[in-house]
Design an enzyme around this catalytic site. Structure first.
Site, PDB file in Angstrom:
ATOM      1  N   HIS A  21      21.420  65.317   7.247  1.00  8.61           N
ATOM      2  CA  HIS A  21      21.587  63.968   6.526  1.00  8.61           C
ATOM      3  C   HIS A  21      23.003  63.387   6.511  1.00  8.61           C
ATOM      4  O   HIS A  21      23.457  62.137   6.235  1.00  8.61           O
ATOM      5  CB  HIS A  21      21.028  63.970   5.203  1.00  8.61           C
ATOM      6  CG  HIS A  21      21.837  64.899   4.128  1.00  8.61           C
ATOM      7  ND1 HIS A  21      22.084  66.348   4.287  1.00  8.61           N
ATOM      8  CD2 HIS A  21      22.740  64.363   3.231  1.00  8.61           C
ATOM      9  CE1 HIS A  21      22.992  66.790   3.113  1.00  8.61           C
ATOM     10  NE2 HIS A  21      23.430  65.670   2.483  1.00  8.61           N
ATOM     11  N   GLU A  76      31.966  71.035  -3.645  1.00  7.29           N
ATOM     12  CA  GLU A  76      31.067  70.617  -4.335  1.00  7.29           C
ATOM     13  C   GLU A  76      31.246  71.262  -5.796  1.00  7.29           C
ATOM     14  O   GLU A  76      31.553  72.463  -5.964  1.00  7.29           O
ATOM     15  CB  GLU A  76      29.746  71.191  -3.935  1.00  7.29           C
ATOM     16  CG  GLU A  76      29.067  70.446  -2.580  1.00  7.29           C
ATOM     17  CD  GLU A  76      27.874  70.671  -2.243  1.00  7.29           C
ATOM     18  OE1 GLU A  76      26.979  70.081  -2.856  1.00  7.29           O
ATOM     19  OE2 GLU A  76      27.584  71.845  -1.543  1.00  7.29           O
ATOM     20  N   GLY A 134       7.762  69.088  -3.453  1.00  6.67           N
ATOM     21  CA  GLY A 134       9.261  69.812  -3.337  1.00  6.67           C
ATOM     22  C   GLY A 134      10.416  68.986  -3.824  1.00  6.67           C
ATOM     23  O   GLY A 134      10.267  67.700  -4.186  1.00  6.67           O
ATOM     24  N   HIS A 157      26.689  70.519   8.855  1.00  7.08           N
ATOM     25  CA  HIS A 157      27.642  69.258   8.434  1.00  7.08           C
ATOM     26  C   HIS A 157      28.829  69.198   8.721  1.00  7.08           C
ATOM     27  O   HIS A 157      29.462  68.417   9.278  1.00  7.08           O
ATOM     28  CB  HIS A 157      27.364  68.989   6.870  1.00  7.08           C
ATOM     29  CG  HIS A 157      26.196  69.087   6.294  1.00  7.08           C
ATOM     30  ND1 HIS A 157      24.959  68.589   6.984  1.00  7.08           N
ATOM     31  CD2 HIS A 157      25.562  69.503   5.146  1.00  7.08           C
ATOM     32  CE1 HIS A 157      23.690  68.795   6.243  1.00  7.08           C
ATOM     33  NE2 HIS A 157      24.167  69.481   4.851  1.00  7.08           N
TER      34      HIS A 157
HETATM   35  C1  BG6 Z   1      22.667  70.101   2.062  1.00  7.23           C
HETATM   36  C2  BG6 Z   1      22.815  71.576   1.540  1.00  7.23           C
HETATM   37  O1  BG6 Z   1      22.351  70.163   3.434  1.00  7.23           O
HETATM   38  O2  BG6 Z   1      23.678  69.573   1.714  1.00  7.23           O
HETATM   39  C3  BG6 Z   1      23.296  71.819   0.068  1.00  7.23           C
HETATM   40  O3  BG6 Z   1      21.635  72.442   1.811  1.00  7.23           O
HETATM   41  C4  BG6 Z   1      24.329  70.809  -0.275  1.00  7.23           C
HETATM   42  O4  BG6 Z   1      23.462  72.941  -0.296  1.00  7.23           O
HETATM   43  C5  BG6 Z   1      24.040  69.287   0.274  1.00  7.23           C
HETATM   44  O5  BG6 Z   1      24.760  70.849  -1.491  1.00  7.23           O
HETATM   45  C6  BG6 Z   1      25.323  68.448   0.322  1.00  7.23           C
HETATM   46  O6  BG6 Z   1      24.964  67.251   0.655  1.00  7.23           O
HETATM   47  P1  BG6 Z   1      25.727  66.062  -0.056  1.00  7.23           P
HETATM   48  O7  BG6 Z   1      25.395  64.865   0.743  1.00  7.23           O
HETATM   49  O8  BG6 Z   1      25.397  65.963  -1.513  1.00  7.23           O
HETATM   50  O9  BG6 Z   1      27.128  66.366   0.249  1.00  7.23           O
END
Ligand code: BG6
Length: 472
Positions: free
Chosen positions: A179, A217, A17, A241
């Site tokens: 994350h 984003e 994946g 987040h």
């Molecule tokens: C993920 C989301 O958890 O976080 C995504 O599912 C998003 O949709 C991503 O693009 C953004 O993470 P980062 O670390 O790039 O800000």
């Protein structure tokens, strides 16, 4: 330097994946290239697709090269020589039995920890939980499991997920990964307050006019229509987040960074966080062209942008408006926290309307700076806005987020992972908003690709006499 101090085997469920390719394989490369690997480690991909070790190794190496700049071939070869593949269905007990046998052949010592990484969509969580629970979990080798969001689709299903997981596994085996918590800049929101009394003095509701959290984003849904169109950005970004960022910024500072204390404080904050409930306090947007993506229905009302006004019901934060916004296909990648301080009485009398700000940029280049007003030379009391020039950022042993979280899991420390009580509290706030969306109580505003979102997001904050501070 943080290192994996125990030998480990990582079993990646869903090894074909995109999460595995984009985040997990590059992190494993980071671990080895920075000398953070233990004496012995093995990586085993588990997926339904029939593949040989060699084929999987080639895919693994290719993903690393795609995601990481300047890969050292020798280091990558060493990593890849420790990579294996096991073909298995997620709902077939015998395939897990086969996996256990394979692990025994591969592993050089029993003194290790095994980490099962659920890099799969939630639709197969149940099968893997059962399969692993009946086999790997019965072995003598210590087992830990990493789950990635979404943790359920709402409050009720998150409770069901918890029950299913803990029917099979002990609490200390389970690591719920968001994350963002592995990003140094996010944890810095708390640790800066901990280490600098000036931040503790300043970051108090009575001094603050408003807080703004932005996660923009530039990317669109990146081919993830199957997931995204069912979920929407409210659940994808805000429930997880953005609430975590807000929590680290506003929770009371625990007396130490012991996992239990950090979670207690976070849950307490989330319990008191609220969305007033009026459709006026929320904006729902969708970028133009979203409905044209493969896998998205022509009349999809899924939101790709959200802006909302929140509050925290506590003596410290009472009355401080908190504005969150996040969206896809916007001008650029940008994650920031802006704390706008309230002007004092004399400042207003002077007719100086500009305010002080503490600006924390989390992505793309992390920094913390103050925006202050400084007097221009001369008799007149006239001011310029200056930004403190030396930004604060991560120094020393900095890693990327998945790398850090893998290391914490191997060390058995839960501090940077989520706990179910905080996930429940987040859903309690999100569920009623989700219902408003489903019942079309909030209009869906279209916005241009490459901009800053719908105009209504500006109106939301301007109604309260503020404006978004876009420092990009
Ligand atoms: C993920 C989301 O958890 O976080 C995504 O599912 C998003 O949709 C991503 O693009 C953004 O993470 P980062 O670390 O790039 O800000």
């Amino acid at each position: 330097m943080i290192k994996a101090e125990k030998n480990f085997t990582m079993i990646i469920f869903g090894a074909s994946g995109s999460l595995a390719k984009l985040k997990i394989f590059p992190s494993l490369y980071e671990l080895i290239s920075e000398g953070r690997m233990p004496e012995e480690f093995k990586i085993v991909g588990y997926s339904r697709t029939e593949k040989t070790d060699e084929e999987f190794r080639a895919e693994f190496a290719e993903s690393v090269k795609h995601e990481v700049e300047n890969v050292d071939d020798k280091v990558l070869d060493e990593l890849v020589s420790n990579v294996f593949y096991h073909t298995g269905q997620y709902d077939n007990h015998d395939d897990y039995v086969g996996l256990c046998e394979r692990l025994k052949e591969i592993e050089e010592t029993e003194d290790r920890v095994r980490v099962g990484y659920f890099s799969v969509p939630p639709s197969v969580f149940d099968d893997i939980i059962k399969g692993v629970g009946e086999t790997l979990n019965k072995e003598d080798v210590e087992l830990r499991l990493i789950f990635e969001k979404p943790f359920g689709e709402n409050y009720v299903t998150s409770k069901e997920l918890k029950r299913k997981i803990f029917d099979q596994f002990e609490r200390n085996q389970v690591f719920l990964l968001d994350h963002y918590l592995g990003k140094e800049a996010v944890f810095n929101l708390l640790s800066l307050r901990y280490a600098n009394s000036i931040f503790s003095y300043l970051i108090q509701g009575k001094n603050i006019a408003n807080i703004q959290i932005t996660a923009m984003e530039s990317v669109d849904i990146e081919g993830r229509a199957g997931y995204f169109d069912n979920v929407g950005i409210l659940k994808d970004m805000v429930q997880s987040h953005l609430f975590q960022i807000l929590a680290f910024l506003t929770m009371y500072i625990p007396r130490s960074f012991e996992s239990k204390l950090v979670h207690q404080s976070k849950v307490h904050l989330l319990e008191n966080m609220y969305f007033e409930g009026s459709p006026e306090d929320i904006v729902r947007g969708q970028y133009e062209g979203y409905r044209g993506h493969d896998g998205v229905s022509e009349d999809s009302n899924t939101e790709t942008f959200v802006a909302l006004k929140m509050g925290i019901d506590s003596t410290n934060w009472h009355g401080v408006p908190i504005y969150l916004r996040t969206g896809k296909s916007l001008k650029q990648k940008w994650t920031s926290v802006v704390i706008e301080f309230a002007p004092h009485q004399y400042q207003k009398k002077l007719g100086e309307g500009r305010t002080n700000k503490l600006v924390m940029i989390l992505q793309p280049d992390e920094s913390v700076s103050f925006h202050l007003l400084t007097k221009q030379g001369g008799r007149e009391l006239q001011f310029d806005e200056e930004v403190t020039s030396k930004p604060i950022y991560c120094k020393g042993d900095c890693t990327s987020e998945h790398t850090r979280l893998l290391l914490e899991c191997i060390a058995g420390d839960h501090m940077l992972f989520l706990d179910f009580p905080e996930i429940y509290e987040a859903w309690k706030i999100i569920d009623p908003i989700g219902e408003m969306f489903e019942n079309d109580k909030v209009p869906l505003d279209m916005y241009e690709v490459g901009g800053v979102g719908p105009k209504s997001a500006d109106e939301l904050i301007e109604r309260d006499g503020f404006k978004w501070h876009n420092f990009f």
